[in-house]
Each structure stands twice: as C-alpha cells, then as structure tokens.
Design an enzyme around this catalytic site. Structure first.
Site, short mmCIF file in Angstrom:
data_model
loop_
_atom_site.label_atom_id
_atom_site.label_comp_id
_atom_site.label_asym_id
_atom_site.label_seq_id
_atom_site.Cartn_x
_atom_site.Cartn_y
_atom_site.Cartn_z
CG HIS A 90 74.96 -7.09 17.97
ND1 HIS A 90 74.59 -8.20 17.25
CD2 HIS A 90 76.31 -7.08 18.01
CE1 HIS A 90 75.69 -8.84 16.88
NE2 HIS A 90 76.75 -8.18 17.33
CD GLU A 168 79.43 -5.53 15.34
OE1 GLU A 168 80.49 -5.89 15.85
OE2 GLU A 168 78.33 -6.06 15.61
P1 PGA Z 1 82.27 -11.93 15.65
O1 PGA Z 1 81.11 -11.04 16.28
O2 PGA Z 1 83.57 -11.30 16.05
O3 PGA Z 1 82.08 -13.30 16.23
O4 PGA Z 1 82.07 -11.91 14.17
C1 PGA Z 1 81.16 -9.65 16.22
C2 PGA Z 1 79.87 -9.08 16.73
O5 PGA Z 1 78.81 -9.61 16.34
O6 PGA Z 1 79.85 -8.13 17.53
#
Ligand code: PGA
Length: 259
Positions: A90, A168
C-alpha cells in the site's frame, strides 16, 4: 470474472468496541452473492471479529519471517487468526514505513506460501508526462511497471492466479473531502490495460486476463458504478468509505448488481 470489494480500515477505529460494532453492522447488511467482500481491520482487532459467512478477513500488511523481529506480524500468524487475504505494498506502507519493492516481494512470496491471497497495491504519485527539465517521462508506465515486475519476482504461473492487483494512484487516494483530484474511469482503464500488458509479458495472455485487477482511490457509492462499468476493473479497494457501514454496504450492493 468474480468481483472483489475490499474495505481497508487503515489505522481506525480506536477501540475494539467500535471495531466489533462496525464489523457486526457490515455483517448484518444484505447485498446478494455476486461479490467477494473482504474487510481488513488493524492487527489488534483481527481476533475480535469473527470471519463467518459472507465477509472474509484480511490483514493490512505482513512480514516474511518469525522470531526476533520486534513488532512484526507474519503471514502465518495472519492465517492463524482467520485471514484469507493481505494487502501488500500500500502506498502508505511505502511512504511512511519504507516498504521497497524488494521488501514487498518478500512479503508477497511469504503470503503466498502461507496460503494467503495477496492484494498487491501499485500506483504512481502523479500523472506527469514531463519532468521539471521538460524531459518526456511517463510516471504511470514507469512506476507501475517497476512495482508490478519487482513485486512479482519469483511468483510462479500457478501462484500468480492467487494474487489480486489493486491499482491505487497516490494522487487520487483520500480525496473524498473536497479535493478534486479524483481519478476518472478512463485513467483507471488505461492503467488496468497497462497492468494486463505487463502480466501478458511476464506470464501469458490467459493469466493476464484471469488475475483480478481492482481500483482504489476515493471510491464511494456515487462513483463505484462508473469505475466498474467503464474502468475495466474487477472491484474496488475502499479506504475511508469502508469505515461507514451503511456506505460500505451500499458500495457492495451496487457492485453486486453491476453486470
Ligand atoms: P480511500 O483509500 O478510499 O480513502 O482513498 C483507498 C486506499 O488507500 O486503499
């Protein structure tokens, strides 16, 4: 392909009581059977929630060893407390805890070995096509390719099918509160195609088409339908909105009804 809705609670809530309440509320929601729902609470709460029936449990990270590694939590430990999945790589782990691609690779191999399904998060910081000197760069291609290739080093053709890739883009994470840098479905579509192209090169076209690729970054019940329909993804990784059980259930329900 199956759809995955994954709730990443990050470092919240603060107490076991709240964590249990949130889990129970999600557990009680109804949404049908067409999606895999996975919730990833912080480590201390993993044993306080019972993964039964429709929600699977996931960790937010793991370490590849056991023993003299103070504070580490191994993949085997996660498996033992009922986790079936683990988020790895992440962007917040990469930024605040120094996880490099090599570290993520070791974590991913150990997760697979322990029988966990890794959710490998990748994503670029910006969508700049030129650097400060005007040189042509393409951050999406360069960063995402490096992250995918390095994280998957040593993952066999058989095991890659257990990996889920979460695209992401950092510039679109946690933008739920008024910031306008939301990703558009086309931004996501381009990245998903690119990741499938990398998987085709590393493995095969069949595998590239079989590995689930999901999107994460400020998703909510208002935008998820478009990401699913136009972004070419097999689900979403939900951060902030997963801490609101009603909103999370809405997201799952929409995914469940999407074709
Ligand atoms: P968010 O986070 O939906 O708050 O943008 C997504 C993530 O970081 O997995």
């Amino acid at each position: 392909m199956d759809k995955y809705i994954i709730g990443n609670w990050k470092a919240a809530p603060a107490t076991t009581k709240e964590a249990r309440r949130l889990w129970d509320q999600i557990q009680r929601s109804s949404w049908g059977k067409n999606v895999h729902v996975i919730v990833c609470p912080p480590f201390p709460f993993l044993s306080s929630v019972i993964p039964k029936g429709k929600i699977a449990l996931g960790g937010q990270d793991c370490f590849w060893e056991q023993g003299a590694y103070t504070s580490a939590v191994s993949a085997e430990m996660l498996k033992d407390v009922g986790c079936a999945y683990v988020i790895l790589g992440h962007s917040e782990r990469r930024e605040y805890f120094g996880d490099t691609d090599d570290v993520i690779n070791k974590k991913l191999l150990s997760a697979l070995k322990s029988g966990l399904r890794p959710i490998l998060a990748v994503g670029e910081k910006t969508r700049k096509t030129f650097d400060s000197r005007g040189k042509h760069t393409n951050e999406l291609d360069i960063v995402v390719e490096e992250q995918v290739v390095k994280a998957l080093r040593g993952v066999s053709h058989a095991k890659i099918r257990n990996v889920i890739i979460a695209y992401e883009p950092i510039w679109a994470i946690s933008k739920g509160k008024g910031n306008h840098a939301f990703a558009k479905p086309d931004d996501v579509f381009m990245a998903v195609l690119y990741i499938r192209k990398i998987l085709t090169r590393l493995y095969s076209r069949t595998i590239a088409e079989a590995v689930p690729i999901i999107y994460g970054g400020s998703t909510n019940s208002k935008n998820i339908a478009r990401f699913l329909a136009e972004g070419g993804v097999n689900g979403v990784l939900v951060g902030n909105a997963s801490l609101d059980s009603t909103e999370f259930a809405r997201i799952v329900k929409i995914a469940n009804e999407a074709t």
